[in-house]
Design an enzyme around this catalytic site. Structure first.
Site, PDB file in Angstrom:
ATOM      1  CB  SER A  18       9.659  -5.845  -7.976  1.00 15.47           C
ATOM      2  OG  SER A  18      10.183  -5.137  -8.905  1.00 15.47           O
TER       3      SER A  18
ATOM      4  CB  SER B 122      12.584  -2.893  -7.151  1.00 12.74           C
ATOM      5  OG  SER B 122      11.314  -3.302  -6.639  1.00 12.74           O
TER       6      SER B 122
ATOM      7  CE  LYS C  21      11.243  -3.201  -3.257  1.00 10.88           C
ATOM      8  NZ  LYS C  21      10.365  -3.951  -4.260  1.00 10.88           N
TER       9      LYS C  21
END
Length: 602
Positions: free
Chosen positions: A304, A280, A208
């Site tokens: 997330s 996310s 990420k």
């Protein structure tokens, strides 16, 4: 009558002060002639009363007069504080611990130690490396170790897939091709020399894009930071490098860790590229599901990892808060942020977690606690609960359900969510419910005794009341951005208003919320003292609750509805990822849902 007259006067003063405060910052109303004492003050009684209305308190005239001098002094202090350059990676001088007094776990973290997993390569190899794309690490690792496929060839295959399918899914921020090929060549050299580091050696992974990577952009998914290059590696990057893993890509994330929209648009799920991948940790979920990486790393503050894992049908582990170092990771909420693996199997999650957990001397929230992985622990020795209401149909009138079940049981005319008719919504809700109950049957066949649980009302009430903790800490983390020109960047989605809104949260209320959080932790401790784990849907009310209390959870496939994955969530005790993963593994072994993969076209 005296009080009524006073209230009337104060209301009139408040109505006069509000437009003046909006139009002229902290200026006094243009037509009012304040006393000489107030002319020297930047904040007068009228403006102070505006603040009282915002904060939900009501002080007397005398009390306001006493407070004014200190309030104006505080304003000067705020300005002094804002003039100090505070690096973005600077934490507050407070530390959150999810364990209660006297319940600190016993030490014994051994990150990278050998653990038992089922490593088995495919019986036969085909000519195409692409046939390996969807294999779990437990299948790829023996091929690399036995040199039936080189890390370099595996890395090139994943790089090609990232280039081919990444644009359609919009899940790649930066390809780290040069670094990846160099790391893969080093892995091959070491393996040829008999220096095999373990199952992650030579396996390509994606991170990420909020983890610091030295010399490579770390954009946080947001326009104002898209050219940011940090001069160090996050602990997570270091530990995976030490395990021999190969970083092939920085993967997309919702701007500043919100949703699946970032400065180049929305990340898509490979199961239906017309739909977003949730966030996310949008890119890690999408890329792992699409076979673009061997595994990935995401983060969770309030859903997330679990949410994009659910939408993309990947196995996502949200560890206990304070299990994995956050050093070098973008801070959103210092007391809630967690880092965890997103993989194609439960044992993959165990392997990756085993490599990344434990103290690093940089993040003081990380606790020294062991990871006692035992994939063969009998379920009959565990007490497993399930949230009873989430495995039952909602009432016929559509009330009382939540999440997907509530939507499916609702009534109305015309088309529903996503263009579905009420009848189709109900049909899909029934199918979801049947699959979730089928998951319970898998556990019963595996020897588990399941216990229905009703959550204490205080748990959901308290967690809902203090949910602003996250956004308040986020507003503090990005205060400099909020007061600068970058806040107008359109890629920031709804963050600008959230940051501004939570500047109006009083410090007193924030601290009170943290005290109530302690009450919440005590209630959860009582519940988890009775159960080793409990089962729920991934849209459960317990998702927000357990992010506040810091408990671990893992998402595992429970089926498909209209070609969309349906996931089961297993929530465990603090610092007991081993049991949490073991219970999830029992479902994975007892079902065949992991064999299904998305069909990708360019």
């Amino acid at each position: 009558m005296k009080q009524l007259r006073k209230d009337g006067v104060r209301r009139r003063r408040f109505l006069k002060a509000v437009p003046a405060a909006v139009a002229g910052g902290l200026a006094m109303p243009a037509l009012a002639q304040p006393p000489a004492q107030e002319q020297a003050r930047r904040i007068g009684k009228d403006v102070l009363e505006c603040g009282e209305k915002i904060f939900g308190v009501d002080f007397s005239d005398a009390e306001e007069e006493q407070a004014l001098a200190g309030v104006n002094r505080n304003l000067e202090s705020y300005e002094q504080l804002r003039a100090i350059d505070v690096p973005l990676d600077t934490e507050p001088a407070v530390t959150f611990r999810p364990y209660l007094p006297g319940k600190k776990p016993k030490p014994g973290a051994t990150p990278g130690a050998k653990i038992k997993v089922t490593l088995q390569a495919p019986a036969a190899r085909t000519a195409s490396l692409d046939d390996l794309a969807f294999l779990p690490v437990t299948a790829l690792a023996p091929l690399v170790q036995r040199r039936e496929v080189s890390s370099t060839d595996l890395t090139k295959m994943y790089l090609d897939r990232l280039k081919k399918f990444g644009p359609k899914l919009n899940c790649v921020v930066t390809l780290t091709e040069d670094l990846a090929l160099a790391q893969a060549a080093q892995a091959d050299k070491e393996i040829r020399a008999g220096k095999y580091r373990g199952p992650l050696h030579g396996i390509p992974w994606g991170g990420k894009d909020l983890f610091a990577t030295k010399g490579i952009p770390t954009t946080w998914g947001a326009g104002p930071f898209q050219n940011q290059v940090l001069d160090y590696d996050a602990t997570i990057v270091e530990r995976l490098r030490e395990a021999g893993a190969v970083l092939v890509a920085k993967l997309s994330m919702g701007a500043l860790a919100q949703g699946d929209r970032w400065f180049r648009g929305q990340t898509r799920t490979p199961w239906n590229p017309e739909n977003g991948s949730s966030g996310s940790s949008a890119g890690p979920g999408s890329a792992t599901a699409a076979g673009l990486v061997g595994f990935s790393i995401g983060t969770e503050t309030r859903g997330s990892i679990i949410s994009p894992a659910a939408v993309n049908g990947v196995t996502g582990l949200r560890p206990t808060y304070g299990r994995v170092s956050r050093h070098g990771a973008m801070a959103l909420s210092w007391t809630m942020d967690k880092i965890g693996p997103m993989c194609r199997s439960i044992e993959d999650c165990a392997l990756v977690f085993n490599a990344i957990y434990g103290p690093d001397g940089r993040d003081d929230t990380v606790v020294d606690a062991p990871f006692g992985w035992n994939p063969d622990l009998p379920l009959s020795k565990l007490k497993i609960g399930y949230i009873k209401s989430e495995f039952e149909a909602p009432p016929a009138d559509g009330r009382g359900g939540r999440g997907e079940g509530a939507a499916g049981g609702g009534r109305g005319e015309g088309r529903g969510r996503g263009g579905l008719s009420p009848e189709e919504q109900r049909r899909r809700a029934e199918e979801r419910l049947a699959l979730l109950n089928g998951a319970l049957d898998v556990y019963r066949r595996a020897g588990a005794t399941l216990h229905p649980i009703t959550l204490p009302e205080t748990l959901t009430r308290y967690s809902g009341a203090i949910s602003f903790v996250l956004s308040t800490e986020a507003a503090a983390a990005f205060d400099d951005l909020t007061r600068g020109p970058g806040i107008k960047d359109e890629s920031l989605n709804t963050w600008p208003n959230t940051f501004r809104t939570h500047r109006f949260v009083p410090a007193v209320e924030y601290i009170r919320a943290q005290r109530i959080r302690t009450l919440l932790m005590r209630e959860m401790d009582k519940l988890m003292s009775e159960y080793d784990v409990f089962l729920s849907g991934t849209n459960s009310a317990t998702l927000g609750l357990t992010n506040l209390t810091g408990h671990p959870a893992v998402a595992v496939r429970a089926g498909f509805v209209a070609n969309a994955p349906l996931m089961l969530m297993v929530t465990g005790r603090l610092y007991d990822e081993a049991t949490t993963l073991r219970v999830a593994l029992a479902h994975e072994r007892g079902s065949s849902w992991n064999a299904r993969q998305p069909e990708l076209t360019v």
